[in-house]
Scaffold this motif. Sequence first.
Motif, short mmCIF file in Angstrom:
data_model
loop_
_atom_site.label_atom_id
_atom_site.label_comp_id
_atom_site.label_asym_id
_atom_site.label_seq_id
_atom_site.Cartn_x
_atom_site.Cartn_y
_atom_site.Cartn_z
N VAL A 44 -1.25 2.03 -16.52
CA VAL A 44 -0.01 2.44 -15.88
C VAL A 44 1.04 1.34 -15.99
O VAL A 44 0.72 0.16 -16.23
CB VAL A 44 -0.25 2.78 -14.39
N GLU A 45 2.28 1.70 -15.81
CA GLU A 45 3.38 0.72 -15.80
C GLU A 45 3.39 0.01 -14.43
O GLU A 45 3.30 0.66 -13.39
CB GLU A 45 4.71 1.40 -16.04
N VAL A 46 3.52 -1.30 -14.48
CA VAL A 46 3.51 -2.10 -13.25
C VAL A 46 4.79 -2.93 -13.18
O VAL A 46 5.20 -3.53 -14.19
CB VAL A 46 2.27 -3.02 -13.20
N ALA A 47 5.39 -2.98 -12.03
CA ALA A 47 6.62 -3.76 -11.85
C ALA A 47 6.34 -5.24 -12.06
O ALA A 47 5.24 -5.73 -11.79
CB ALA A 47 7.18 -3.52 -10.45
N ALA A 48 7.33 -5.96 -12.54
CA ALA A 48 7.18 -7.40 -12.77
C ALA A 48 7.05 -8.13 -11.43
O ALA A 48 7.68 -7.76 -10.43
CB ALA A 48 8.39 -7.93 -13.55
N GLU A 101 0.83 -1.21 0.00
CA GLU A 101 0.00 0.00 0.00
C GLU A 101 0.87 1.26 0.00
O GLU A 101 0.55 2.25 -0.68
CB GLU A 101 -0.92 0.00 1.22
N ARG A 102 1.97 1.22 0.75
CA ARG A 102 2.86 2.38 0.80
C ARG A 102 3.47 2.65 -0.58
O ARG A 102 3.53 3.80 -1.03
CB ARG A 102 3.95 2.13 1.84
N GLU A 103 3.91 1.59 -1.27
CA GLU A 103 4.48 1.74 -2.62
C GLU A 103 3.41 2.22 -3.61
O GLU A 103 3.69 3.05 -4.48
CB GLU A 103 5.07 0.41 -3.08
N TYR A 104 2.20 1.70 -3.46
CA TYR A 104 1.10 2.10 -4.34
C TYR A 104 0.79 3.58 -4.14
O TYR A 104 0.60 4.32 -5.12
CB TYR A 104 -0.13 1.23 -4.05
N ALA A 105 0.71 4.00 -2.89
CA ALA A 105 0.39 5.40 -2.59
C ALA A 105 1.47 6.32 -3.16
O ALA A 105 1.17 7.40 -3.70
CB ALA A 105 0.25 5.60 -1.08
N ALA A 106 2.75 5.93 -3.05
CA ALA A 106 3.83 6.75 -3.58
C ALA A 106 3.75 6.85 -5.10
O ALA A 106 3.95 7.94 -5.67
CB ALA A 106 5.18 6.17 -3.15
N ALA A 107 3.45 5.73 -5.77
CA ALA A 107 3.33 5.75 -7.23
C ALA A 107 2.15 6.62 -7.66
O ALA A 107 2.23 7.35 -8.65
CB ALA A 107 3.17 4.32 -7.75
N ARG A 108 1.08 6.57 -6.91
CA ARG A 108 -0.10 7.38 -7.23
C ARG A 108 0.21 8.86 -7.11
O ARG A 108 -0.23 9.67 -7.94
CB ARG A 108 -1.27 6.99 -6.33
N GLU A 109 0.98 9.23 -6.08
CA GLU A 109 1.38 10.63 -5.91
C GLU A 109 2.18 11.11 -7.11
O GLU A 109 1.98 12.22 -7.63
CB GLU A 109 2.21 10.77 -4.63
N LEU A 110 3.11 10.27 -7.59
CA LEU A 110 3.91 10.63 -8.76
C LEU A 110 3.03 10.78 -10.00
O LEU A 110 3.20 11.72 -10.78
CB LEU A 110 4.99 9.58 -9.01
N LEU A 111 2.09 9.85 -10.16
CA LEU A 111 1.21 9.89 -11.33
C LEU A 111 0.37 11.16 -11.33
O LEU A 111 0.23 11.83 -12.37
CB LEU A 111 0.31 8.65 -11.34
N VAL A 117 5.93 3.90 -11.50
CA VAL A 117 5.84 2.45 -11.67
C VAL A 117 5.10 1.90 -10.46
O VAL A 117 5.57 2.02 -9.32
CB VAL A 117 7.23 1.79 -11.79
N PHE A 118 3.95 1.30 -10.69
CA PHE A 118 3.15 0.77 -9.60
C PHE A 118 3.67 -0.61 -9.20
O PHE A 118 4.25 -1.33 -10.02
CB PHE A 118 1.68 0.70 -10.01
N PRO A 119 3.45 -1.02 -7.94
CA PRO A 119 3.99 -2.31 -7.48
C PRO A 119 3.29 -3.49 -8.16
O PRO A 119 2.15 -3.38 -8.61
CB PRO A 119 3.70 -2.27 -5.97
N ALA A 120 4.01 -4.61 -8.24
CA ALA A 120 3.44 -5.83 -8.80
C ALA A 120 2.16 -6.19 -8.05
O ALA A 120 2.07 -6.04 -6.83
CB ALA A 120 4.44 -6.98 -8.69
N GLY A 121 1.17 -6.64 -8.77
CA GLY A 121 -0.12 -6.97 -8.16
C GLY A 121 -1.17 -5.89 -8.38
O GLY A 121 -2.35 -6.10 -8.09
N THR A 122 -0.77 -4.71 -8.90
CA THR A 122 -1.73 -3.65 -9.21
C THR A 122 -2.68 -4.14 -10.29
O THR A 122 -2.23 -4.61 -11.34
CB THR A 122 -1.01 -2.38 -9.67
#
Length: 328
Positions: free
Chosen positions: A321-325, A290-300, A307-312
């Motif tokens: 959006v780009e998602v990590a492998a 969730e922390r990684e997702y929130a940070a990616a959303r702020e950037l977007l 780059v959103f975390p894997a599992g998005t």
Amino acid sequence: MATPAQKQASAARRAKNRARGESRDYPRVRARPFYRGARYKITRRCIGRLMLFASGRDAKQVVNFIGYCLAHAAARYGIQIHSSLWMSNHHHTDLTDPEANLVPFKQLLHSLIARGRNRQLGRDDTVWSGQGPCDTQRPTDDESLMDMVYTLTNPVKDGLVRWSRVWPGFTTIGWRYGETRTFKRPAFFDEDGDMPEEVSLTLVRPGIFSQLDDDELYDKLMDAVRERELEIQRSMRRHSRRFMGLPKLAKQHWSRAAKSFEERFKIKPKHAASSEGQLLRELARNREWEREYAAARELLLAGKPAVFPAGTYWMRRFVGVEVAAQAP
């Protein structure tokens, strides 16, 4: 009706939940990860706890209808079914999601079931509870096994039948791993539409206890089911309770609702474990996601590369959006 003590307990839980949310060091994230190859138990209940799946005197028709919808949705999205049992007002289904398609699978399954069941019953109201489904993940082999035991013994636990194998509704008890059963298209589906005339569902063994072959795992599951049934029967005798039995079940009408007390305002779990340490580790991984997702959303939102975390799931499918492998 809830007692004053139960109402106070609900209020205390709500206050605790709010405090937990306010303690996060990142903006609230409503999304959750969906990983390829994850195992889930999905549960969904009927609106108002109505007995909309009561088999009544048309058990074979109801079983074929549910089996057809489950098989069709599983085949469409590559879902592996390990066990499934449909009670009169809810269902439990244990599965593996190889391609992270849990969301569209559930949407299709529950939509087909709702529209078809309404057509069968001659009603046009909502079928599913607005609270939405509950999906949980178990981190260990033993807990995944006991999840399937819970699914298959649900009618016994609720005091409806003495043995799970005699449940008249849809159930996969008695299916061996690798066994395939075929279901015909219900008459109320348009024969000129895109629904196949018949579909097959193969019961797939879950990825647990790799040292056991399919037959050994099946026997282990059935031994655990039998042990749980006997445990429930002993408890029923101690409390001078009787099982409802098949004759009364056949008279159960879909317009009835369950009358037993059900706690409200509880958090729907995403993970479950018998060990508090395991559960805390799973929750910590989820918080980090969730922390990684929130940070990616702020950037977007700031117009920067993200780059959103894997599992998005939702942002990948509908926004692109780009998602990590995902790690192997």
